[in-house]
Design a protein around this motif. Structure first.
Motif, PDB file in Angstrom:
ATOM      1  N   UNK A  90       0.813  -1.217   0.000  1.00  0.00           N
ATOM      2  CA  UNK A  90       0.000   0.000   0.000  1.00  0.00           C
ATOM      3  C   UNK A  90       0.847   1.269   0.000  1.00  0.00           C
ATOM      4  N   UNK A  91       2.089   1.190   0.444  1.00  0.00           N
ATOM      5  CA  UNK A  91       2.863   2.414   0.662  1.00  0.00           C
ATOM      6  C   UNK A  91       4.122   2.540  -0.183  1.00  0.00           C
ATOM      7  N   UNK A  92       4.630   1.449  -0.705  1.00  0.00           N
ATOM      8  CA  UNK A  92       5.908   1.487  -1.425  1.00  0.00           C
ATOM      9  C   UNK A  92       5.634   1.399  -2.927  1.00  0.00           C
ATOM     10  N   UNK A  93       6.235   2.262  -3.755  1.00  0.00           N
ATOM     11  CA  UNK A  93       6.032   2.187  -5.213  1.00  0.00           C
ATOM     12  C   UNK A  93       6.432   0.823  -5.763  1.00  0.00           C
ATOM     13  N   UNK A  94       5.711   0.335  -6.782  1.00  0.00           N
ATOM     14  CA  UNK A  94       6.004  -0.998  -7.331  1.00  0.00           C
ATOM     15  C   UNK A  94       7.449  -1.169  -7.792  1.00  0.00           C
ATOM     16  N   UNK A  95       8.044  -0.137  -8.393  1.00  0.00           N
ATOM     17  CA  UNK A  95       9.428  -0.277  -8.857  1.00  0.00           C
ATOM     18  C   UNK A  95      10.365  -0.525  -7.685  1.00  0.00           C
ATOM     19  N   UNK A  96      10.133   0.143  -6.554  1.00  0.00           N
ATOM     20  CA  UNK A  96      10.964  -0.084  -5.367  1.00  0.00           C
ATOM     21  C   UNK A  96      10.731  -1.487  -4.810  1.00  0.00           C
ATOM     22  N   UNK A  97       9.475  -1.944  -4.843  1.00  0.00           N
ATOM     23  CA  UNK A  97       9.183  -3.297  -4.388  1.00  0.00           C
ATOM     24  C   UNK A  97       9.912  -4.333  -5.246  1.00  0.00           C
ATOM     25  N   UNK A  98       9.969  -4.074  -6.558  1.00  0.00           N
ATOM     26  CA  UNK A  98      10.673  -5.006  -7.445  1.00  0.00           C
ATOM     27  C   UNK A  98      12.153  -5.085  -7.090  1.00  0.00           C
ATOM     28  N   UNK A  99      12.750  -3.928  -6.783  1.00  0.00           N
ATOM     29  CA  UNK A  99      14.164  -3.950  -6.380  1.00  0.00           C
ATOM     30  C   UNK A  99      14.344  -4.729  -5.079  1.00  0.00           C
ATOM     31  N   UNK A 100      13.427  -4.539  -4.139  1.00  0.00           N
ATOM     32  CA  UNK A 100      13.513  -5.276  -2.873  1.00  0.00           C
ATOM     33  C   UNK A 100      13.353  -6.781  -3.107  1.00  0.00           C
ATOM     34  N   UNK A 101      12.492  -7.153  -4.044  1.00  0.00           N
ATOM     35  CA  UNK A 101      12.313  -8.573  -4.343  1.00  0.00           C
ATOM     36  C   UNK A 101      13.619  -9.181  -4.851  1.00  0.00           C
ATOM     37  N   UNK A 102      14.277  -8.454  -5.767  1.00  0.00           N
ATOM     38  CA  UNK A 102      15.535  -8.977  -6.299  1.00  0.00           C
ATOM     39  C   UNK A 102      16.607  -9.068  -5.204  1.00  0.00           C
ATOM     40  N   UNK A 103      16.490  -8.217  -4.193  1.00  0.00           N
ATOM     41  CA  UNK A 103      17.456  -8.238  -3.093  1.00  0.00           C
ATOM     42  C   UNK A 103      17.035  -9.176  -1.965  1.00  0.00           C
ATOM     43  N   UNK A 153       8.419 -11.875   4.206  1.00  0.00           N
ATOM     44  CA  UNK A 153       8.485 -13.278   3.757  1.00  0.00           C
ATOM     45  C   UNK A 153       7.261 -13.754   2.977  1.00  0.00           C
ATOM     46  N   UNK A 154       6.061 -13.401   3.428  1.00  0.00           N
ATOM     47  CA  UNK A 154       4.855 -13.869   2.737  1.00  0.00           C
ATOM     48  C   UNK A 154       4.800 -13.332   1.313  1.00  0.00           C
ATOM     49  N   UNK A 155       5.142 -12.066   1.134  1.00  0.00           N
ATOM     50  CA  UNK A 155       5.136 -11.468  -0.198  1.00  0.00           C
ATOM     51  C   UNK A 155       6.277 -12.032  -1.036  1.00  0.00           C
ATOM     52  N   UNK A 156       7.444 -12.175  -0.457  1.00  0.00           N
ATOM     53  CA  UNK A 156       8.602 -12.706  -1.186  1.00  0.00           C
ATOM     54  C   UNK A 156       8.318 -14.116  -1.713  1.00  0.00           C
ATOM     55  N   UNK A 157       7.828 -14.989  -0.845  1.00  0.00           N
ATOM     56  CA  UNK A 157       7.597 -16.376  -1.252  1.00  0.00           C
ATOM     57  C   UNK A 157       6.391 -16.498  -2.178  1.00  0.00           C
ATOM     58  N   UNK A 158       5.335 -15.733  -1.885  1.00  0.00           N
ATOM     59  CA  UNK A 158       4.149 -15.801  -2.732  1.00  0.00           C
ATOM     60  C   UNK A 158       4.417 -15.308  -4.136  1.00  0.00           C
ATOM     61  N   UNK A 159       5.154 -14.205  -4.256  1.00  0.00           N
ATOM     62  CA  UNK A 159       5.498 -13.687  -5.575  1.00  0.00           C
ATOM     63  C   UNK A 159       6.403 -14.656  -6.314  1.00  0.00           C
ATOM     64  N   UNK A 160       7.367 -15.249  -5.608  1.00  0.00           N
ATOM     65  CA  UNK A 160       8.276 -16.208  -6.243  1.00  0.00           C
ATOM     66  C   UNK A 160       7.501 -17.395  -6.806  1.00  0.00           C
ATOM     67  N   UNK A 161       6.516 -17.888  -6.047  1.00  0.00           N
ATOM     68  CA  UNK A 161       5.716 -19.022  -6.522  1.00  0.00           C
ATOM     69  C   UNK A 161       4.907 -18.640  -7.756  1.00  0.00           C
TER      70      UNK A 161
END
Length: 874
Positions: A548-561, A566-574
């Motif tokens: 809700x608060x972080x821009x999608x592009x920043x979230x994508x960078x966090x995902x790569x890092x 954890x729930x978002x990281x693992x769910x997106x990876x799946x």
């Protein structure tokens, strides 16, 4: 500094001087050097402007304008201007015009964005006009234009052209190609007595003159206003009695057209020219710049008039395709030519002759089809359900005598069709699908297993082998279609049969319900998986908070890092493990896959969290759609049973097969995109190697080469300059909003001709935009115009308005209240998915994304194919 650092004569300039004197002055210098009649003059260089601007605050456009208009020119600059002006004559009248470095360019004309001052007399007046031209670089219109064109304000410098005035008896503008229809062999002239400013500014209704192979055609204007020079300087607008006769003779018009053709030949592109005739009737050119709105022409594939159909636009791509993406299309087209049409292509990488490209778009020469009886009958009908407006355009060409029938027999076509159908066992596969739908689904899934095996890369391939394997897998893409499409095709055949069986008992509204929430659709299943992930993440406070608060592009960078909750990281990876091969504009190999850049997916998840009404939850809506479909089938069968029990049984069988098979229509697309994603991965490895060798700047530069050029680069050729030019062209084409559905080889856009001659194709009642009915229902809601879905913010219930869509867009459909698209037909991808989600949709609405603005309240009538525009929503 020397005076030539601040002032330079026009006759010494050429195209290389653009950074120093801007586009207008550089073009005038080119014209003088080529021997064209241009009034003498000089340019005040960008260096003079830069020296003054460096000492001022240009952070705010208003402050910049005021500062530049009020500043005193440094003595060296003022002295140089005075000396150059004196060289033109004593108190000679001059025109003082801006010449920005981002002006009169091949991709952006900047017409009218900066200021011009006419009949300026005296050195002090010239200096004042120079300051005001500098200040006009920062007008609101100029700033807005640069932002629209994606041009950095800080990168733009301005020069000023000072030219001796022509004592114009008649003046105006000349286009060496028709700027409306695109026709390249037609000269269009607007002319009026007096100075050309009356025509350029729109202050007068001029004579409109067309010069073409048929002669000179004049549409007289009233010419009721003239702009005249005043004694001592300045101009006046004078109202005069409307002129009855033309202000140019036919001979003068032809002479101007010939002059324009010579200018066009010099610059190598159609030109927008300002001209004036002096009292002796001699022509003078005061400006020449490219016509930037014309779409580039594909190279002709044969002699005579050719009809070029934009295949990439028909697939929903309004944006340009990368050079490597076009190269992949060539390989695919070569396979289609060989296997489907029995016309072998010697070099698949070069592609078949009918495949053409221009402006980053793929075109197909359909002239032979339009000149044959089978092609005339079938091609528009296919497009009726795929890209309806293109079908209208092509039908409008059938009466053109240049496209007369040359093939009247159906026999050769039917023989080729039968050979292809038999070769790929299409009739057998369709019959088996009708008899055993579940077995047909399993066969389609086995094709998917073979695709997954094909797209598994052996680990020990060299970089050269990876490039050749990319070509190999692309050549395997087309055979996927005849192995998978027959199953879904059988379902649609049954839909046609059901309509024949039921007659009026199965009208369009019932068919719409029958096609809702079809099972086995890989695209809708993907979207619902993403929705299920969003529901899971809503229950995880940490994941919901960052979405809700972080821009999608920043979230994508966090995902790569690995730095997401954890729930978002693992769910997106799946999700990406299963669906990461998809992308926006996914048929372009050059576009990053979601697995590479999940920005769009994360933005969609954030959008889903805004939906709080459980009744509008996509899975609930989808379930209700399936129930409505079952009810529609049962009701239709009962209505037919009242007339015939045998017909009712046949209808039940037909509609059962529609429901069980038609949803498989998306499987072949999913498999093709898996192949494209694999080819992309192979080519990325090639790009990585070339970047390591210093032959590319970065790995993804490889997608701005084609396959043949990648081979050459692996052999040692430095491709960096080629890539830089291609990226610049691609970025320019990204800003092009109007792409022709059909283009003739003489540059004519038939759709533009039809609009000019008879209004918009399919125009409806006042205030309504008419397209093609795609998904029944009516909805009134605010519009949200989206040109790029990545990062798009769509509030639940808003009506999505887009140029086109592909599977990469469809996650947005789940919370949209309706859909309006510029492209498509009733069976195009967006239409099918909209029906399955039960949202009203109208497709094929010309220029919808420009005629509708975000926030406007609009009504979408998906059954009538009409969009009505209301007032701006609060």
């Amino acid at each position: 500094m020397a005076s030539e650092d601040f002032v330079v004569g026009l006759k010494t300039l050429d195209a290389q001087a653009l950074p120093r004197v801007g586009g207008k002055a550089a073009n005038l210098g080119e014209l003088i050097a080529a021997g064209f009649p241009v009034p003498p003059g000089f340019a005040v260089t960008t260096g003079a402007y830069a020296g003054v601007a460096a000492a001022l605050d240009l952070s705010d456009p208003q402050r910049a304008r005021d500062a530049l208009a009020g500043t005193e020119l440094p003595a060296p600059v003022a002295d140089a201007v005075r000396a150059a002006y004196t060289g033109l004559g004593v108190d000679v009248p001059v025109a003082v015009r801006s010449s920005a470095t981002a002006e009169d360019l091949p991709w952006a004309s900047f017409a009218g964005q900066q200021d011009t001052y006419l009949n300026v007399v005296g050195a002090d007046a010239v200096l004042d006009a120079v300051r005001r031209c500098w200040a006009s670089l920062w007008t609101e219109r100029a700033v807005s234009y640069r932002e629209t064109q994606g041009i950095d304000h800080a990168a733009v410098q301005i020069a000023v052209v000072v030219q001796r005035m022509v004592d114009a008896q008649v003046a105006g503008v000349l286009f060496t190609a028709d700027p409306v229809t695109g026709t390249r062999d037609r000269t269009v002239i607007d002319a009026s007595p007096g100075l050309g400013e009356a025509v350029v500014s729109g202050a007068v209704n001029p004579d409109h003159i067309v010069v073409d192979a048929d002669g000179v055609h004049v549409t007289p204007g009233d010419k009721a206003v003239q702009v005249r020079a005043l004694p001592g300087g300045g101009t006046e607008h004078v109202s005069v009695a409307a002129g009855a006769g033309a202000c140019l003779t036919d001979e003068e018009a032809v002479a101007l057209a010939d002059l324009g053709r010579r200018v066009e030949a010099h610059f190598g592109a159609p030109q927008d020219i300002e001209w004036a005739l002096d009292p002796e009737g001699e022509p003078w050119l005061t400006q020449a710049r490219p016509i930037t709105t014309l779409h580039p022409l594909p190279a002709p594939s044969a002699e005579g008039l050719r009809v070029l159909f934009c295949a990439s636009l028909a697939q929903g791509l309004t944006r340009p395709v990368t050079p490597m993406g076009l190269s992949g299309f060539r390989v695919l087209a070569a396979t289609v030519s060989t296997l489907a049409f029995g016309v072998p292509v010697a070099d698949p990488v070069a592609g078949p002759p009918p495949f053409r490209t221009a402006g980053g778009r793929a075109f197909v020469d359909v002239t032979p089809a339009l000149c044959s009886a089978p092609g005339r009958a079938l091609l528009p009908r296919v497009l009726d359900v795929m890209e309806a407006r293109s079908a209208v355009v092509l039908r409008g060409l059938l009466d053109d005598p240049r496209l007369s029938l040359t093939t009247t027999s159906w026999a050769p076509f039917l023989r080729r069709l039968l050979r292809t159908l038999v070769r790929f066992r299409v009739p057998v596969l369709m019959a088996l699908a009708l008899l055993r739908p579940d077995a047909a689904k399993r066969r389609v899934e086995r094709v998917g297993d073979r695709v997954r095996a094909l797209t598994s890369t052996p680990p020990d391939l060299t970089v050269d082998e990876r490039l050749e394997r990319a070509v190999h897998v692309l050549r395997q893409a087309f055979p996927v279609l005849p192995l998978t499409v027959p199953a879904a095709g059988a379902g649609f055949v049954m839909l046609g049969a059901a309509r024949q069986i039921a007659g009026p008992d199965l009208d369009a509204a019932v068919v719409n319900d029958v096609l809702r929430s079809l099972p086995h659709n890989s695209t809708t299943e993907m979207d619902l998986r993403l929705w299920a992930l969003a529901r899971k993440l809503r229950r995880d406070p940490a994941s919901a908070a960052v979405l809700r608060t972080v821009p999608p592009a920043d979230l994508a960078r966090r995902y790569r890092d690995g730095a997401l909750p954890p729930a978002l990281e693992s769910g997106l990876a799946a999700f990406l493990l299963r669906d990461g091969h998809r992308a926006v504009a996914e048929i372009d190999i050059g576009m990053p896959r979601w697995s590479e850049d999940p920005t769009h997916v994360l933005g969609v998840l954030a959008n889903y969290l805004r939906l709080d009404d459980t009744a509008l939850a996509p899975d609930a809506v989808f379930a209700r759609g399936a129930q409505a479909a079952d009810a529609a089938v049962a009701a239709a069968v009962e209505r037919v049973r009242a007339r015939s029990r045998l017909r009712a049984a046949a209808l039940r069988f037909a509609l059962d097969r529609v429901r069980r098979l038609a949803g498989l229509r998306e499987e072949h697309k999913d498999y093709l995109i898996r192949i494209f994603a694999h080819a992309r991965a192979l080519l990325t490895a090639v790009g990585t190697e070339l970047a390591a060798r210093g032959l590319l700047d970065r790995p993804d530069d490889v997608f701005f080469l084609d396959l043949a050029e990648a081979r050459t680069a692996l052999a040692g050729a430095d491709a960096r300059e080629t890539v830089a030019a291609r990226r610049a062209e691609y970025d320019r084409e990204l800003r092009r909003r109007r792409v022709p559905r059909v283009l003739l080889s003489d540059g004519t856009e038939p759709e533009a001709v039809a609009r000019r001659g008879a209004g918009d194709i399919g125009a409806g009642d006042e205030g309504a935009l008419v397209g093609t009915a795609a998904s029944a229902g009516t909805v009134t809601a605010p519009a949200r115009v989206v040109l790029d879905p990545v990062g798009a913010h769509l509030e639940p219930g808003e009506i999505l308005v887009a140029p086109s869509t592909d599977p990469g867009w469809t996650p947005l459909f789940l919370t949209a209240g309706g859909l309006v698209m510029e492209m498509g037909g009733p069976n195009s991808h967006g239409a099918v998915v909209a029906r399955e989600y039960g949202i009203p949709a109208v497709v094929g609405v010309a220029d919808a994304a420009t005629r509708i603005t975000t926030g406007q309240e609009i009504t979408v009538d998906g059954a009538a194919g009409v969009v009505r525009i209301g007032t701006t929503a609060p």
